[in-house]
Design an enzyme around this catalytic site. Structure first.
Site, PDB file in Angstrom:
ATOM      1  N   LYS A  32       0.847  -1.199   0.000  1.00  0.00           N
ATOM      2  CA  LYS A  32       0.000   0.000   0.000  1.00  0.00           C
ATOM      3  C   LYS A  32       0.881   1.248   0.000  1.00  0.00           C
ATOM      4  CE  LYS A  32      -1.554   2.972   2.729  1.00  0.00           C
ATOM      5  NZ  LYS A  32      -1.589   4.146   1.848  1.00  0.00           N
TER       6      LYS A  32
ATOM      7  N   THR B 270       6.186   7.991  13.513  1.00  0.00           N
ATOM      8  CA  THR B 270       6.199   7.220  14.764  1.00  0.00           C
ATOM      9  C   THR B 270       4.774   7.037  15.277  1.00  0.00           C
ATOM     10  OG1 THR B 270       8.449   7.884  15.291  1.00  0.00           O
ATOM     11  CG2 THR B 270       7.054   7.267  17.158  1.00  0.00           C
TER      12      THR B 270
ATOM     13  N   GLU C  34      10.051   1.444  10.359  1.00  0.00           N
ATOM     14  CA  GLU C  34      11.061   2.492  10.123  1.00  0.00           C
ATOM     15  C   GLU C  34      10.332   3.808  10.325  1.00  0.00           C
ATOM     16  OE1 GLU C  34      14.126   1.906   9.667  1.00  0.00           O
ATOM     17  OE2 GLU C  34      14.294  -0.062   8.729  1.00  0.00           O
TER      18      GLU C  34
ATOM     19  N   CYS D 154      13.600  11.130   6.730  1.00  0.00           N
ATOM     20  CA  CYS D 154      13.672  10.614   8.105  1.00  0.00           C
ATOM     21  C   CYS D 154      15.093  10.722   8.660  1.00  0.00           C
ATOM     22  CB  CYS D 154      13.203   9.172   8.133  1.00  0.00           C
ATOM     23  SG  CYS D 154      14.073   8.149   6.953  1.00  0.00           S
TER      24      CYS D 154
ATOM     25  N   GLU E  22      10.126  16.221  15.103  1.00  0.00           N
ATOM     26  CA  GLU E  22      10.516  16.053  13.706  1.00  0.00           C
ATOM     27  C   GLU E  22       9.727  17.058  12.872  1.00  0.00           C
ATOM     28  OE1 GLU E  22       9.183  12.514  11.532  1.00  0.00           O
ATOM     29  OE2 GLU E  22      11.239  12.308  10.826  1.00  0.00           O
TER      30      GLU E  22
HETATM   31  P1  NAP Z   1       2.558   8.472   7.778  1.00  0.00           P
HETATM   32  O1  NAP Z   1       1.554   9.534   7.841  1.00  0.00           O
HETATM   33  O2  NAP Z   1       2.872   7.703   8.980  1.00  0.00           O
HETATM   34  O3  NAP Z   1       2.095   7.480   6.615  1.00  0.00           O
HETATM   35  C1  NAP Z   1       2.874   6.394   6.198  1.00  0.00           C
HETATM   36  C2  NAP Z   1       1.989   5.362   5.542  1.00  0.00           C
HETATM   37  O4  NAP Z   1       1.065   4.852   6.519  1.00  0.00           O
HETATM   38  C3  NAP Z   1       1.150   5.910   4.403  1.00  0.00           C
HETATM   39  O5  NAP Z   1       1.039   4.939   3.397  1.00  0.00           O
HETATM   40  C4  NAP Z   1      -0.187   6.138   5.073  1.00  0.00           C
HETATM   41  O6  NAP Z   1      -1.273   6.101   4.180  1.00  0.00           O
HETATM   42  C5  NAP Z   1      -0.240   4.958   6.012  1.00  0.00           C
HETATM   43  N1  NAP Z   1      -1.181   5.097   7.125  1.00  0.00           N
HETATM   44  C6  NAP Z   1      -1.680   6.237   7.672  1.00  0.00           C
HETATM   45  N2  NAP Z   1      -2.533   5.948   8.669  1.00  0.00           N
HETATM   46  C7  NAP Z   1      -2.590   4.610   8.758  1.00  0.00           C
HETATM   47  C8  NAP Z   1      -3.304   3.696   9.606  1.00  0.00           C
HETATM   48  N3  NAP Z   1      -4.125   4.121  10.562  1.00  0.00           N
HETATM   49  N4  NAP Z   1      -3.107   2.374   9.430  1.00  0.00           N
HETATM   50  C9  NAP Z   1      -2.265   1.923   8.490  1.00  0.00           C
HETATM   51  N5  NAP Z   1      -1.564   2.731   7.653  1.00  0.00           N
HETATM   52  C10 NAP Z   1      -1.720   4.055   7.789  1.00  0.00           C
HETATM   53  O7  NAP Z   1       3.939   9.015   7.245  1.00  0.00           O
HETATM   54  P2  NAP Z   1       4.150  10.009   6.036  1.00  0.00           P
HETATM   55  O8  NAP Z   1       3.540  11.311   6.421  1.00  0.00           O
HETATM   56  O9  NAP Z   1       3.732   9.373   4.750  1.00  0.00           O
HETATM   57  O10 NAP Z   1       5.744  10.063   5.991  1.00  0.00           O
HETATM   58  C11 NAP Z   1       6.461  10.851   6.870  1.00  0.00           C
HETATM   59  C12 NAP Z   1       6.996  10.063   8.036  1.00  0.00           C
HETATM   60  O11 NAP Z   1       7.673   8.905   7.604  1.00  0.00           O
HETATM   61  C13 NAP Z   1       8.024  10.827   8.826  1.00  0.00           C
HETATM   62  O12 NAP Z   1       7.771  10.709  10.210  1.00  0.00           O
HETATM   63  C14 NAP Z   1       9.322  10.169   8.479  1.00  0.00           C
HETATM   64  O13 NAP Z   1      10.337  10.311   9.443  1.00  0.00           O
HETATM   65  C15 NAP Z   1       8.926   8.781   8.277  1.00  0.00           C
HETATM   66  N6  NAP Z   1       9.887   8.085   7.445  1.00  0.00           N
HETATM   67  C16 NAP Z   1      10.738   7.169   8.029  1.00  0.00           C
HETATM   68  C17 NAP Z   1      11.696   6.525   7.261  1.00  0.00           C
HETATM   69  C18 NAP Z   1      12.634   5.520   7.854  1.00  0.00           C
HETATM   70  O14 NAP Z   1      13.173   4.736   7.102  1.00  0.00           O
HETATM   71  N7  NAP Z   1      12.846   5.490   9.146  1.00  0.00           N
HETATM   72  C19 NAP Z   1      11.795   6.812   5.903  1.00  0.00           C
HETATM   73  C20 NAP Z   1      10.936   7.741   5.365  1.00  0.00           C
HETATM   74  C21 NAP Z   1       9.978   8.361   6.146  1.00  0.00           C
HETATM   75  P3  NAP Z   1      -1.871   7.430   3.473  1.00  0.00           P
HETATM   76  O15 NAP Z   1      -0.893   8.509   3.638  1.00  0.00           O
HETATM   77  O16 NAP Z   1      -2.048   6.984   2.076  1.00  0.00           O
HETATM   78  O17 NAP Z   1      -3.165   7.709   4.141  1.00  0.00           O
END
Ligand code: NAP
Ligand code: MG
Length: 455
Positions: free
Chosen positions: A154, A209, A229, A263, A356
């Site tokens: 997804k 997180t 991650e 990240c 962050e």
């Molecule tokens: P996010 O809001 O946590 O979303 C990540 C994924 O989870 C998206 O596909 C999102 O879907 C999905 N999601 C959202 N709510 C969910 C739920 N209740 N159940 C299951 N899945 C759900 O993160 P983001 O805003 O896309 O990305 C930014 C974050 O990612 C930052 O905190 C960053 O640090 C972190 N990140 C970490 C790494 C690493 O390797 N450590 C790498 C890159 C990014 P939709 O958005 O399609 O709704």
């Protein structure tokens, strides 16, 4: 059927309409993946390896097309997008080579022979973010396929386009139907369904997180395996005995690359006091020279943010009374632009140093001496990446051992290589991706005892 209007952040225009998956589409994809698993698992390792090599070749053939798609959809400079898509192909090639090296052990025991097998888990659910869409998907898909699992992926609803292409490219390259299934839809619906689905053995997640914690809770209901991650607030520790010019010239790119939506962003720039003025002077020159603009322009080094909502969140970290020391340029008009911004001096207790930001806002935090450097670097809930700049090798290694973080660089700001492990300490996640051991995260260990001296 509902659709996702995919927006190009540099223009705010709709660049594609994609049909939006719902919970029933996730169920159907899991069924396809489950049905494809027995044959995929039974395929000889050399044949599976060949298919992954074929997929890597196909990705290389489509390199420019995928790079442009990613650059437009995620708003990242084309030069960076090319690097990322290159890494995607490299990742498939690396794990194609791993298929035949995923071995068990023999263990000396009394009365028989004992051996372990690395068995595939079955259907793996993958949930990925919008900041590095295809790269992060490949870190999961490649080792999971190499270890003989099938997949439902997804992608983030904001950036589904390259993942959708990946599914097509994989089929064209000869991957059997049902082995890799992509379901573009909202996390709260499709992600959640994957997390709860009884036929999904594991969730591999990259994102915030906060969402990661919810996934860990949801996965507990069916005792799913989970790797996470998550976010970061990494320190870039610059000692006064470092090459200050070099440290300052590279520091902006360790925060502002991908518009800070990284990240690994080293967004806490910690500078030893005697070097502070020289460091800030060189930093200012570099930040002010950064070209922010059209992602498809070859000379652009920073694009827009991903969305209007995200820009508002980032802006909340730069209120009117913020200590803005340096501000770069950004285009006006349409597009979710935000200038690269340096706050200085910042205390490690300030909000800009604790949360962050995930945008082009860096906090400069002065410190004195090695002990304070360790204390401040570790004073965070996160532990993903970081850098240490010094010409004193022993000090660099003492610091490297003392900082609680998964990935560190000395006199460099690099974080990620296909061949080395990547992941976080503390609330930056659990498990590791990439490197020689990542396939193991997509297997269960089975122990078999064969009695040779009677039972
Ligand atoms: P996010 O809001 O946590 O979303 C990540 C994924 O989870 C998206 O596909 C999102 O879907 C999905 N999601 C959202 N709510 C969910 C739920 N209740 N159940 C299951 N899945 C759900 O993160 P983001 O805003 O896309 O990305 C930014 C974050 O990612 C930052 O905190 C960053 O640090 C972190 N990140 C970490 C790494 C690493 O390797 N450590 C790498 C890159 C990014 P939709 O958005 O399609 O709704
Ligand atoms: Mg989000």
């Amino acid at each position: 059927m509902s659709t996702i209007s995919v927006i190009e952040p540099a223009t705010e225009e709709v660049m594609a309409e994609v049909s939006e998956a719902g919970a029933e589409d996730v169920d159907a994809a899991v069924s396809r993946a489950k049905a494809a698993f027995p044959a995929w698992r039974a395929m000889g390792p050399a044949d599976r390896s060949k298919l992954l090599h074929a997929l890597a070749d196909a990705l290389t053939d489509k390199h420019e097309e995928l790079s442009v798609l990613e650059a437009r959809n995620a708003g990242k400079p084309i030069a960076n997008a090319r690097g990322e898509i290159g890494m995607v192909a490299e990742c498939f090639r690396y794990y194609a080579g791993g298929v035949e090296r995923l071995t068990g052990k023999t263990i000396p025991v009394a009365g028989g022979v004992d051996m372990t097998f690395r068995e595939p888990m079955g259907v793996i659910g993958m949930i990925t973010p919008w900041n590095f869409p295809l790269v992060i998907a490949s870190w999961k898909v490649a080792p999971a396929l190499a270890a003989a699992n099938t997949i439902v992926l997804k992608p983030a609803a904001l950036t589904p386009l390259t993942a959708i292409e990946l599914e097509k490219i994989a089929l064209d390259a000869g991957l059997p139907e049902g082995v890799l299934n992509v379901v573009p839809g909202p996390g709260s619906v499709c992600g959640q369904r994957l997390v709860e689905h009884p036929d999904v053995a594991k969730i591999a997640f990259t994102g915030s997180t906060e969402v990661g914690a919810g996934i860990a809770r949801g996965a507990a209901g069916t005792i799913k395996r989970v790797t996470l991650e998550l976010g970061g607030k990494s320190a870039n520790v610059v000692f006064a005995d470092a090459d200050i010019e070099q440290a300052a010239r590279s520091a902006p790119f360790a925060v502002f690359d991908n518009s800070g939506q990284d990240c690994c962003a080293r967004s806490r720039i910690m500078v030893e006091r005697p070097a502070l003025d020289d460091f800030l002077a060189a930093l200012k020159e570099t930040v002010e020279a950064m070209k922010v603009g059209d992602p498809l322009d070859e000379t652009t080094v920073m694009g827009p943010l991903i969305s209007a909502g995200h820009r508002e969140t980032v802006a909340s970290f730069v209120p009117d009374d913020a200590p803005v020391a340096i501000r770069g340029s950004a285009p006006g008009g349409r597009g979710y632009w935000f200038p690269p911004t340096v706050l200085s001096p910042v205390s490690n207790d300030d909000r800009a140093a604790r949360e962050e930001i995930f945008g082009p806002v860096a906090a400069v935090i002065p410190f004195e001496g090695e002990d304070e450097a360790v204390r401040l670097a570790n004073d965070t809930i996160y532990g993903l990446s970081g850098s240490i700049w010094t010409r004193d090798g022993a000090k660099a290694l003492r610091m490297a051992r003392a900082i609680d973080t998964g990935v560190l660089s000395i006199n460099s700001n690099s974080s990620v290589r296909v061949s080395t492990p990547f992941g976080g300490f503390k609330q930056s996640g659990m498990g590791r991706e990439l490197g020689p051991d990542a396939m193991e995260h997509y297997t269960e260990v089975k122990n078999v005892y064969y009695a040779t001296e009677g039972s």
